[in-house]
Design an enzyme around this catalytic site. Structure first.
Site, PDB file in Angstrom:
ATOM      1  CE1 TYR A  55      -4.212   1.095  -0.310  1.00  0.00           C
ATOM      2  CE2 TYR A  55      -4.498  -1.087   0.612  1.00  0.00           C
ATOM      3  CZ  TYR A  55      -5.004   0.007  -0.064  1.00  0.00           C
ATOM      4  OH  TYR A  55      -6.288  -0.004  -0.506  1.00  0.00           O
ATOM      5  CD  GLU A  57      -4.843   5.376   0.465  1.00  0.00           C
ATOM      6  OE1 GLU A  57      -4.798   6.103   1.467  1.00  0.00           O
ATOM      7  OE2 GLU A  57      -5.880   4.757   0.123  1.00  0.00           O
ATOM      8  CG  ASP A 208      -6.750  10.329 -24.991  1.00  0.00           C
ATOM      9  OD1 ASP A 208      -5.791   9.531 -24.907  1.00  0.00           O
ATOM     10  OD2 ASP A 208      -7.930  10.007 -24.749  1.00  0.00           O
ATOM     11  CB  THR A 234      -3.317   3.414 -22.613  1.00  0.00           C
ATOM     12  OG1 THR A 234      -2.979   3.344 -23.999  1.00  0.00           O
ATOM     13  CG2 THR A 234      -4.755   3.897 -22.482  1.00  0.00           C
ATOM     14  CE  LYS A 237      -5.826   1.822 -25.721  1.00  0.00           C
ATOM     15  NZ  LYS A 237      -6.806   2.915 -25.899  1.00  0.00           N
ATOM     16  NE  ARG A 243      -5.714  -4.024 -19.904  1.00  0.00           N
ATOM     17  CZ  ARG A 243      -5.709  -4.015 -21.246  1.00  0.00           C
ATOM     18  NH1 ARG A 243      -4.931  -4.824 -21.915  1.00  0.00           N
ATOM     19  NH2 ARG A 243      -6.485  -3.193 -21.901  1.00  0.00           N
TER      20      ARG A 243
HETATM   21  C1  LIG Z   1      -7.849   3.353 -25.123  1.00  0.00           C
HETATM   22  C2  LIG Z   1      -8.156   4.788 -24.983  1.00  0.00           C
HETATM   23  C3  LIG Z   1      -8.448   5.363 -23.739  1.00  0.00           C
HETATM   24  C4  LIG Z   1      -8.737   4.570 -22.476  1.00  0.00           C
HETATM   25  O1  LIG Z   1      -7.869   3.640 -22.072  1.00  0.00           O
HETATM   26  P1  LIG Z   1      -8.319   2.488 -21.033  1.00  0.00           P
HETATM   27  O2  LIG Z   1      -7.008   2.063 -20.454  1.00  0.00           O
HETATM   28  O3  LIG Z   1      -9.035   1.464 -21.821  1.00  0.00           O
HETATM   29  O4  LIG Z   1      -9.195   3.119 -20.014  1.00  0.00           O
HETATM   30  C5  LIG Z   1      -8.601   6.733 -23.669  1.00  0.00           C
HETATM   31  N1  LIG Z   1      -8.488   7.491 -24.765  1.00  0.00           N
HETATM   32  C6  LIG Z   1      -8.243   6.972 -25.980  1.00  0.00           C
HETATM   33  C7  LIG Z   1      -8.140   7.880 -27.148  1.00  0.00           C
HETATM   34  C8  LIG Z   1      -8.087   5.600 -26.132  1.00  0.00           C
HETATM   35  O5  LIG Z   1      -7.892   5.089 -27.338  1.00  0.00           O
END
Ligand SMILES: *Cc1c(COP(=O)(O)O)cnc(C)c1O
Length: 428
Positions: A55, A57, A208, A234, A237, A243
């Site tokens: 933990y 926090e 994003d 993220t 990807k 993840r």
């Molecule tokens: C995949 C994605 C997210 C969210 O990611 P998660 O880990 O699935 O919550 C946010 N914005 C865009 C543009 C994405 O492609």
């Protein structure tokens, strides 16, 4: 081939068996989901490490629990590697996912009800960009931009982000925040064009980069950090880590971003995931990762060309990233995205159906299919193999009523996967 993760074998026979089956699925079928990848054994090991017990926090040096001397060093390392990788002032590596990262940014920079200008879900945006199905649309006021109309002139492709529309909406609605970035968009997104519009109307800019973070780290897409107030992404990807999510921001936003993630959004951070993020950030800084990112894009271009030759229409006429968005109607007017995904699953080719701009079918059925090259590029496929995959996809879909044909494709997919095992390419 046996799994290199034999350490997973425990006395829990049920879970162990399922993990072995999933190992077989991932390595004997083709993974073409654009948001997926094969993380390295080092990333997987850190994700499964002893840090899962702790933990922590708070933030390094300011924890609410004892015993964090080592965890602090892990999280500091992850933050240092990440700021260095993208040249950012400040990093927060605690978001549990990309969605959490986005919501934390809205919470940090805005009041409830403030206006955000973002891309519409059915034009390529993400749920957290104000989809009616997402809580974001209830807490903030979203105005949505889209893409330009479709053209069939290859020299003037449509279905590109409509910057006139972005500018008009920005002038009309005076958003406090503009969101750039997409989930189903195969073209490069220019951070400079978004910055100019944000500056004109006095808005902040959040980029994003969930999908393209690895392409940015590998130097094949422009880095949005110098042009953005905040960059979210993220880690699983194209960046090929565990993840999770992360946030980069300008120093002036650092305190508010950190408090929005914890205690605003989350409790204890997942330090095992943060250790794995640190591993991935190091991997992404190596010269071999730049080669990987360049190959992802070269593979997507070759894949797109080969799919077009098979009669699929490419949304926007092509690709400049890791993704190809297919309009299935030109290939077969009767074939839906849902059906195509199911037929390809039987053929050992894993994809996802996706709406395309102005899709006449519902989001559950769709006229589109989204494919990506990040995962199978990790496995070692190159342009010629992706051309072969395009032909296999077309055959399975064209001859979908004939079980023998689908089985023949499945057998060829199996041969390809046996030659290109993702976990062979990480060893040595
Ligand atoms: C995949 C994605 C997210 C969210 O990611 P998660 O880990 O699935 O919550 C946010 N914005 C865009 C543009 C994405 O492609």
């Amino acid at each position: 081939m046996t799994s290199p993760f034999d350490a997973w074998i425990t006395e829990d026979v049920e879970v162990t068996t399922l993990l072995a089956e999933e190992w077989r699925r991932q390595t004997s079928t083709l993974q073409l989901i654009a948001s997926e990848n094969f993380a390295s054994p080092a990333v997987l090991a850190a994700t499964g490490s002893i840090l899962t017990n702790k933990y922590a926090e708070g933030y390094p040096g300011r924890r609410y629990y004892g015993g964090n001397q080592i965890v602090d060093q892990v999280e500091d390392l992850a933050r240092r590697r990440l700021t260095a990788l993208f040249g950012a002032d400040h990093a927060n590596v605690q978001p549990h996912s990309g969605a959490n990262a986005n919501v934390a940014v809205y919470q940090a920079l805005l009041e409830p009800g403030d206006t955000i200008l973002a891309m519409r879900l059915d034009q390529g945006g993400h749920l957290t960009h104000g989809s009616p199905a997402s809580m974001t649309s209830k807490a903030w006021h979203f105005v949505s931009y889209g893409v330009t109309p479709r053209h069939d002139d290859p020299d003037a492709p449509g279905e590109l982000i409509d910057f006139d529309n972005v500018r008009d909406l920005a002038r009309e609605h005076r958003p406090k925040l503009i969101v750039a970035g997409a989930t189903a968009y195969s073209r490069l997104i220019d951070p400079v064009a978004f910055r100019e519009i944000a500056d004109e109307v006095g808005a902040m800019l959040m980029f994003d980069s969930a999908h393209v973070a690895g392409l940015i780290a590998g130097g094949v897409h422009p880095n949005p950090v110098p042009y953005s107030d905040v960059v979210t992404f993220t880690t699983h990807k194209t960046l090929r880590g565990p993840r999770g999510g992360a946030i980069l921001c300008r120093e002036e936003h650092a305190k508010r971003i950190d408090s929005a993630v914890f205690p605003g959004q989350q409790g204890g951070p997942l330090e095992h995931a943060i250790a794995a993020k640190a591993v991935a950030f190091r991997e992404a800084s190596l010269p071999s990762f730049a080669d990987y990112a360049a190959q992802i894009v070269a593979n997507a271009a070759a894949f797109g060309r080969a799919l077009a030759e098979q009669g699929f229409r490419l949304v926007s006429g092509g690709t400049e990233n890791h993704m190809v968005l297919l309009d299935l109607r030109s290939f077969d007017a009767e074939l839906t995205g849902k059906q195509a995904q199911e037929v390809l699953d039987r053929a050992g080719i894993t994809t996802n159906r996706n709406t395309i701009p102005d899709d006449p079918r519902s989001a559950f059925v769709t006229s589109g299919l989204r494919v990506g090259t990040a995962a199978e590029t990790t496995a070692g496929l190159r342009e010629s193999e992706f051309a072969q995959v395009a032909a296999l996809m077309a055959r399975a879909l064209r001859e979908r009523a004939d079980e023998g044909s689908v089985a023949a494709v499945r057998a060829q997919v199996g041969e390809l996967c046996a030659r290109f095992n993702p976990y062979a390419s990480f060893t040595g």
